[in-house]
Scaffold this active site. Structure first.
Site, PDB file in Angstrom:
ATOM      1  N   ASN A  42       0.802  -1.348  -0.143  1.00  0.00           N
ATOM      2  CA  ASN A  42       0.134  -0.123  -0.091  1.00  0.00           C
ATOM      3  C   ASN A  42       0.815   1.294   0.029  1.00  0.00           C
ATOM      4  OD1 ASN A  42       0.909  -0.846   2.815  1.00  0.00           O
ATOM      5  ND2 ASN A  42      -1.225   0.346   3.371  1.00  0.00           N
ATOM      6  N   GLU A  44       0.293   5.207   0.692  1.00  0.00           N
ATOM      7  CA  GLU A  44      -0.669   6.153   1.088  1.00  0.00           C
ATOM      8  C   GLU A  44      -0.249   7.722   0.584  1.00  0.00           C
ATOM      9  OE1 GLU A  44      -2.026   4.259   5.266  1.00  0.00           O
ATOM     10  OE2 GLU A  44      -0.653   5.971   5.429  1.00  0.00           O
ATOM     11  N   ALA A  46      -1.111  11.920   1.032  1.00  0.00           N
ATOM     12  CA  ALA A  46      -1.664  13.064   1.776  1.00  0.00           C
ATOM     13  C   ALA A  46      -3.062  13.558   1.202  1.00  0.00           C
ATOM     14  CB  ALA A  46      -0.988  14.445   1.653  1.00  0.00           C
ATOM     15  N   TYR A  48      -5.953  11.827   0.625  1.00  0.00           N
ATOM     16  CA  TYR A  48      -6.249  10.124   0.994  1.00  0.00           C
ATOM     17  C   TYR A  48      -6.895   9.495  -0.163  1.00  0.00           C
ATOM     18  CZ  TYR A  48      -5.546  11.675   5.639  1.00  0.00           C
ATOM     19  OH  TYR A  48      -4.938  12.044   7.008  1.00  0.00           O
ATOM     20  N   CYS A  53      -4.154   0.520  -2.348  1.00  0.00           N
ATOM     21  CA  CYS A  53      -3.952  -0.547  -1.647  1.00  0.00           C
ATOM     22  C   CYS A  53      -2.884  -1.581  -2.417  1.00  0.00           C
ATOM     23  CB  CYS A  53      -5.289  -1.325  -1.712  1.00  0.00           C
ATOM     24  SG  CYS A  53      -6.765  -0.336  -0.969  1.00  0.00           S
ATOM     25  N   GLU A  55      -3.126  -4.614  -3.088  1.00  0.00           N
ATOM     26  CA  GLU A  55      -3.793  -5.624  -4.042  1.00  0.00           C
ATOM     27  C   GLU A  55      -3.870  -4.943  -5.385  1.00  0.00           C
ATOM     28  OE1 GLU A  55      -4.933  -4.672  -0.814  1.00  0.00           O
ATOM     29  OE2 GLU A  55      -6.798  -5.602  -0.795  1.00  0.00           O
ATOM     30  N   CYS A  87     -10.544  -4.574   0.087  1.00  0.00           N
ATOM     31  CA  CYS A  87     -11.668  -3.573   0.335  1.00  0.00           C
ATOM     32  C   CYS A  87     -12.610  -3.689  -1.005  1.00  0.00           C
ATOM     33  CB  CYS A  87     -11.045  -2.265   0.480  1.00  0.00           C
ATOM     34  SG  CYS A  87     -10.358  -1.535  -1.113  1.00  0.00           S
TER      35      CYS A  87
END
Length: 131
Positions: A42, A44, A46, A48, A53, A55, A87
């Site tokens: 994953n 990330e 800022a 969001y 992810c 996957e 997810c």
């Protein structure tokens, strides 16, 4: 490759995760019928919504290298005590290429549960839905 070996590859991807906001690294390892493995972590952001992810990282790597079929299993491993399931967005992306894929949801200790994607996303929407 055994399921346990695939889970270990997913767990090894924690080291590459970029998780300054959640602090929750996730790794994934996608196995093809030919024995190729595409890994992901994953990443990330800022903003969001721009986060990706593990996957989907593995999926994009596979597709970008010309592998769009013959997917056998994917292991998804979080760091915690709970099993790490994909997810909704990841389930949809996986369904696009392998509606009956085996999904190995793993915990940080390497224990896992295996289910078919069709069990996690019954009545999924895919390419055949557009025919």
């Amino acid at each position: 490759m055994t399921d346990q070996e695939l889970v270990k590859k997913a767990l090894a991807m924690h080291q590459f995760s970029y998780v300054p906001y959640s602090g929750f690294p996730v790794g994934a390892a996608l196995l093809t019928q030919e024995g190729r493995v595409f890994t992901g972590c994953n990443v990330e952001n800022a903003a969001y919504g721009s986060t990706i992810c593990a996957e989907r990282t593995a999926i994009v790597k596979a597709v970008s290298e010309g592998c769009r079929e013959g997917w056998e299993a994917i292991a998804i491993a979080g760091k915690g005590e709970d099993f790490c399931w994909p997810c909704g967005a990841c389930r949809q992306m996986l369904y696009e290429f392998a509606p009956d894929l085996r999904v190995l949801a793993a915990r940080g200790d390497g224990q896992y549960i295996a289910l078919r994607l069709s069990e996690l996303l019954p009545h999924g929407f895919g390419p055949k839905s557009l025919e």
